[in-house]
Design an enzyme around this catalytic site. Structure first.
Site, PDB file in Angstrom:
ATOM      1  N   TYR A 129       0.956  -1.011   0.100  1.00 47.05           N
ATOM      2  CA  TYR A 129       0.208  -0.051   0.031  1.00 47.05           C
ATOM      3  C   TYR A 129       0.764   0.812  -0.033  1.00 47.05           C
ATOM      4  CZ  TYR A 129      -4.472  -2.805   0.458  1.00 47.05           C
ATOM      5  OH  TYR A 129      -4.941  -3.221   0.453  1.00 47.05           O
ATOM      6  N   GLU A 141      -8.108  -7.826   5.355  1.00 49.46           N
ATOM      7  CA  GLU A 141      -7.855  -8.695   4.235  1.00 49.46           C
ATOM      8  C   GLU A 141      -6.548  -9.211   5.349  1.00 49.46           C
ATOM      9  OE1 GLU A 141      -5.279  -5.952   1.563  1.00 49.46           O
ATOM     10  OE2 GLU A 141      -7.369  -5.601   0.556  1.00 49.46           O
ATOM     11  N   GLY A 160     -21.923 -15.695 -16.484  1.00 47.61           N
ATOM     12  CA  GLY A 160     -22.273 -15.696 -15.294  1.00 47.61           C
ATOM     13  C   GLY A 160     -22.429 -16.791 -13.676  1.00 47.61           C
ATOM     14  N   PRO A 208     -21.179 -18.823 -10.395  1.00 54.01           N
ATOM     15  CA  PRO A 208     -21.122 -18.827  -9.143  1.00 54.01           C
ATOM     16  C   PRO A 208     -22.505 -18.699  -8.194  1.00 54.01           C
ATOM     17  CG  PRO A 208     -21.398 -16.258  -9.906  1.00 54.01           C
ATOM     18  CD  PRO A 208     -20.537 -17.484 -10.842  1.00 54.01           C
TER      19      PRO A 208
END
Length: 385
Positions: free
Chosen positions: A98, A140, A268, A271
């Site tokens: 970052y 995270e 798509g 999922p």
């Protein structure tokens, strides 16, 4: 929270920065890769750089975050941050990166806005960046800690590669070593790393489309603009070893007994097919509507799996096809043609224009936005709306 000192500065400069953010992010990536070309090897997508998708994704997320801070003081856009954090974790983004991004992003901002930027403006936007970065770093870290192992990449062996409709392939993989396996949740995805003919490693995320125990099953559509899918289709065979990440993705089936609507378009369906499979395996008593849109019947990658699972739990399956076919609606999906249960939860995946249209129609039909869940593989530029 954005400080009272910075908030009026961000509010005043947001239109200018927002109008220039596309050019700023393009310059940022040029600077970043000039200083760190290694980041293109196994982390950033070369295809997304060529197409501009990566630049739009960064621009969209920064604009959405800053807009939220101005319009909603004292809160953070949790849904947007969660989606980004899962994507970052699936790529192995580390905390120290970052600071690298900050260095080159703010050099690009200073260069583009050289005529108007002041120390006060730079300080305010620095605050925005680190508010976003610190929130993502925390999320995270939690995602990494929740995994069954501490590795980023694990070797998985391809045990089968089977055609799934026109131009699609389903890959089934099993662990190639004894690393503990995190059990994936229906609707999650993994990152897949391949080595291209020129030696560069590239990564792409694929939704898991089948059982989610100790196997990994994902279905890919051959895409002329996607280097990873092309490599998987043309160069990977059963017996080969692929580097696979742990599973990530926050769009998973929520507990409850209310109606479920699964709406997808094209690839798509992966999922939503995974969620449908989990409902079928649990022999659910929930009301389930399966809605899918395709160009043609032979393009539907998971037709057999989804039809079988829908039949098992007596789910109503409705299909829209651009090419006419018996038993299917002709044209594009519209929820105005569907009798939606008032208390339904909607799970949505497909191209961005499709998802925006269906989301708008769902809200118009009375489904609260809090019960609309969607997976985005691309720039989230409409998520601030």
């Amino acid at each position: 929270m954005l400080s009272e000192k910075s908030r009026p500065v961000i509010e005043a400069t947001l239109p200018l920065v927002g109008s220039r953010i596309g050019e700023i992010t393009a310059d940022f990536y040029s600077r970043l890769f000039a200083a760190h070309p290694e980041l293109l090897d196994g982390l950033f997508s070369r295809s997304n750089q060529w197409s501009g998708d990566q630049q739009r994704a960064l621009a969209g997320s920064i604009a959405a975050f800053a807009t939220h801070l101005v319009n909603n003081p004292g809160t953070l856009p949790e849904k947007v941050l969660a989606r980004i954090a899962h994507k970052h974790a699936s790529l192995g983004i580390a905390e120290e990166q970052y600071a690298v991004v900050y260095e080159h992003l703010f050099a690009a901002i200073a260069a583009d806005l050289a005529d108007v930027i002041t120390p006060e403006i730079a300080e305010a936007w620095t605050e925005v960046y680190w508010l976003m970065a610190d929130a993502l770093i925390k999320l995270e870290k939690d995602l990494y800690a929740a995994q069954a192992n501490t590795k980023m990449w694990m070797p998985w062996r391809v045990v089968s590669k089977e055609a799934a409709g026109r131009d699609s392939m389903t890959f089934t993989l099993e662990p190639a070593d004894d690393t503990p396996v995190t059990e994936a949740k229906p609707g999650q995805y993994v990152s897949v790393k391949v080595t291209l003919p020129d030696g560069l490693r590239q990564v792409r995320q694929y939704s898991l489309s089948g059982d989610t125990g100790t196997s990994r099953i994902f279905t890919t559509k051959l895409n002329d603009g996607g280097e990873v899918s092309t490599a998987l289709h043309t160069a990977v065979e059963p017996g080969d070893i692929l580097d696979i990440s742990n599973p990530y993705g926050e769009i998973t089936l929520k507990d409850g007994d209310g109606p479920v609507v699964l709406a997808s378009a094209g690839i798509g369906c992966t999922p939503t097919a995974s969620i449908l499979r989990s409902l079928a395996e649990a022999d659910t008593e929930r009301q389930v509507l399966v809605l899918h849109a395709e160009r043609s019947i032979d393009s539907w990658a998971l037709s057999g799996q989804m039809r079988e699972d829908a039949a098992k739990i007596d789910a109503k399956l409705t299909l829209w096809l651009e090419t006419p076919h018996a038993g299917a609606n002709e044209g594009f999906m519209s929820l105005r043609e569907v009798d939606l249960p008032a208390d339904a939860s909607l799970y949505l995946c497909g191209p961005l224009p499709f998802m925006k249209k269906i989301r708008d129609e769902a809200i118009e039909a009375g489904i609260p936005s809090t019960r609309i869940h969607y997976e985005v593989f691309g720039p989230d530029v409409w998520l601030a709306n």
